[in-house]
Design an enzyme around this catalytic site. Structure first.
Site, PDB file in Angstrom:
ATOM      1  N   LYS A  50      42.381  34.374  55.664  1.00 20.97           N
ATOM      2  CA  LYS A  50      41.280  34.980  56.449  1.00 20.97           C
ATOM      3  C   LYS A  50      40.051  34.072  56.488  1.00 20.97           C
ATOM      4  O   LYS A  50      39.178  34.226  57.327  1.00 20.97           O
ATOM      5  CB  LYS A  50      40.903  36.347  55.849  1.00 20.97           C
ATOM      6  N   PHE A  90      43.710  24.967  46.247  1.00 21.13           N
ATOM      7  CA  PHE A  90      44.027  24.387  44.933  1.00 21.13           C
ATOM      8  C   PHE A  90      44.334  25.486  43.924  1.00 21.13           C
ATOM      9  O   PHE A  90      45.341  25.430  43.191  1.00 21.13           O
ATOM     10  CB  PHE A  90      42.840  23.514  44.496  1.00 21.13           C
ATOM     11  N   ASP A  95      48.113  28.889  40.968  1.00 19.53           N
ATOM     12  CA  ASP A  95      48.273  30.274  40.525  1.00 19.53           C
ATOM     13  C   ASP A  95      49.691  30.778  40.807  1.00 19.53           C
ATOM     14  O   ASP A  95      50.301  31.458  39.977  1.00 19.53           O
ATOM     15  CB  ASP A  95      47.241  31.150  41.258  1.00 19.53           C
ATOM     16  N   ASP A  99      52.213  32.225  38.043  1.00 15.07           N
ATOM     17  CA  ASP A  99      52.651  33.624  38.127  1.00 15.07           C
ATOM     18  C   ASP A  99      54.092  33.775  38.588  1.00 15.07           C
ATOM     19  O   ASP A  99      54.566  34.898  38.757  1.00 15.07           O
ATOM     20  CB  ASP A  99      51.755  34.400  39.110  1.00 15.07           C
ATOM     21  N   ARG A 104      53.484  33.849  49.752  1.00 12.47           N
ATOM     22  CA  ARG A 104      52.032  33.708  49.927  1.00 12.47           C
ATOM     23  C   ARG A 104      51.768  33.705  51.431  1.00 12.47           C
ATOM     24  O   ARG A 104      52.358  32.917  52.152  1.00 12.47           O
ATOM     25  CB  ARG A 104      51.558  32.395  49.278  1.00 12.47           C
ATOM     26  N   ASP A 166      42.746  35.735  31.995  1.00 12.63           N
ATOM     27  CA  ASP A 166      43.717  36.598  32.674  1.00 12.63           C
ATOM     28  C   ASP A 166      45.133  36.313  32.180  1.00 12.63           C
ATOM     29  O   ASP A 166      45.890  37.227  31.827  1.00 12.63           O
ATOM     30  CB  ASP A 166      43.621  36.351  34.191  1.00 12.63           C
ATOM     31  N   LYS A 192      36.919  34.621  37.409  1.00 13.18           N
ATOM     32  CA  LYS A 192      38.073  34.222  38.222  1.00 13.18           C
ATOM     33  C   LYS A 192      37.816  34.440  39.721  1.00 13.18           C
ATOM     34  O   LYS A 192      38.404  33.747  40.553  1.00 13.18           O
ATOM     35  CB  LYS A 192      39.315  35.008  37.782  1.00 13.18           C
ATOM     36  N   PHE A 231      33.862  44.081  44.556  1.00 13.79           N
ATOM     37  CA  PHE A 231      34.934  43.718  45.493  1.00 13.79           C
ATOM     38  C   PHE A 231      36.290  43.737  44.791  1.00 13.79           C
ATOM     39  O   PHE A 231      37.280  44.257  45.317  1.00 13.79           O
ATOM     40  CB  PHE A 231      34.652  42.327  46.072  1.00 13.79           C
ATOM     41  N   ASP A 235      39.523  46.107  45.208  1.00 14.77           N
ATOM     42  CA  ASP A 235      40.853  45.546  45.449  1.00 14.77           C
ATOM     43  C   ASP A 235      41.891  46.225  44.550  1.00 14.77           C
ATOM     44  O   ASP A 235      42.990  46.564  44.996  1.00 14.77           O
ATOM     45  CB  ASP A 235      40.814  44.040  45.140  1.00 14.77           C
ATOM     46  N   ASP A 236      41.530  46.420  43.290  1.00 13.52           N
ATOM     47  CA  ASP A 236      42.427  47.087  42.339  1.00 13.52           C
ATOM     48  C   ASP A 236      42.672  48.543  42.753  1.00 13.52           C
ATOM     49  O   ASP A 236      43.791  49.053  42.641  1.00 13.52           O
ATOM     50  CB  ASP A 236      41.829  47.058  40.923  1.00 13.52           C
TER      51      ASP A 236
END
Length: 347
Positions: A50, A90, A95, A99, A104, A166, A192, A231, A235-236
């Site tokens: 976005k 990056f 990430d 993970d 993506r 995290d 983060k 924010f 999101d969570d």
């Protein structure tokens, strides 16, 4: 009157920057096939999102000036915005490897693309290096050149600290809810996400205009970090309570053992019996166990707890915005614009 950029306008700047990075690579006589690899990596990993972080730089510059930007001003501000997107690229490439992510932006993650694999680690380093090549090319003579370099280095390190916390707090393969806490959650979110997503674009805009001072940078930080925290909490919340057709994905925080705001709130108010439900069901790759956690979230009325939090936090942020001292070039509209984009969003 300030003017907001569009994704099309913003993306129109990127091919020139890709050419700059490829030309720089060619000065070292990099074989053509590897120049082509770098080009593919730049386009695959930087384009397609976005671009909210990147577009926030020209938008913030325009709001600071209270006027549309000249062609040159727009190019410079958008170039700083694309450096923010290179930083994001990056982080995302790295990430996804950490993970073991699968997709993506609707495609296989870069490291899962044919013939890429762990070359993606080096590609991530090259995406980051692109920031400093472009900074040198376009801002070497800028009065704030050193400040811009230091800002990118500092925000990169802050984000890596958040990622470290995290990864060690919530490894996907080992569930230990004793590891979770709201204070750890807050640290992860602030470092983060909030610094590079919210503070960085505005700090870049202030430096671009040569009006950054310790005072107005601190004022910006004091508003944008709580905004970034809000924010991420939002999101969570949307990961569990949002509609998949709105947010464009199916939430996986419960399945992935994420140290999310919802599970931390649940742990804070759960009875011993309810905590046992969380212990037995959270972070397991099992849809039935995920449903048990969702049911518990409803019992604990987490949706209402979030909505109460949202109103309280937004009121505090509005108060901070109202108190902004505009005498050093900072404008309240910069922060109002950020808040308007996220307040009560559904995606």
């Amino acid at each position: 009157m300030a003017k907001t950029t569009t994704l099309k306008e913003f993306e129109s700047v990127f091919p020139k920057l890709v050419e700059d990075l490829l030309d720089h690579s060619k000065t070292y006589k990099l074989p053509e096939e590897f120049v082509s690899w770098f080009k593919t990596s730049l386009n695959a990993n930087t384009i397609g999102g976005k671009c909210n972080r990147g577009m926030s730089v020209p938008d913030s510059v325009s709001l600071l000036l209270e006027a549309p930007l000249s062609e040159q001003q727009y190019f410079e501000a958008a170039t700083l915005g694309w450096m923010t997107e290179l930083l994001q690229a990056f982080f995302l490439v790295s990430d996804d490897i950490m993970d073991s992510s699968i997709t993506r932006r609707g495609a296989p993650c870069w490291y899962r693309q044919p013939h890429v694999g762990m070359v993606a680690i080096n590609d991530a380093f090259m995406l980051e290096a692109g920031i400093y090549i472009l900074l040198k090319k376009y801002f070497r003579k800028h009065q704030s050149y050193v400040d811009l370099i230091e800002l990118f280095h500092e925000v990169t390190f802050q984000t890596e600290l958040g990622q470290l916390c995290d990864l060690l707090t919530a490894p996907e393969d080992k569930v230990d809810l004793d590891n979770f806490s709201l204070s750890k959650y807050q640290f992860i979110v602030i470092y983060k996400t909030a610094y590079y997503s919210f503070y960085l674009p505005v700090a870049l805009a202030l430096h671009h205009q040569n009006i950054a001072t310790p005072k107005n940078l601190k004022q910006a930080e004091d508003i944008l970090i709580p905004l970034g925290e809000y924010f991420q909490i939002q999101d969570d919340y949307l990961d569990n309570f949002g509609l998949p057709e709105h947010i464009g994905k199916i939430g996986t925080d419960i399945l992935d053992n994420k140290c999310s705001w919802l599970v931390n709130k649940a742990l804070e108010i759960a009875t011993p019996e309810q905590r046992k439900v969380l212990e037995e069901n959270y972070g397991r790759k099992d849809k039935e166990k995920e449903a048990n956690v969702k049911k518990l979230y409803d019992e604990l009325k987490l949706e209402q707890i979030y909505k109460d939090y949202e109103e309280k936090r937004v009121e505090e942020i509005r108060q901070k915005i109202a108190n902004v001292d505009e005498s050093e070039g900072l404008k309240r509209t910069v922060f109002e614009s950020f808040l308007a984009k996220i307040y009560k969003r559904s995606k």
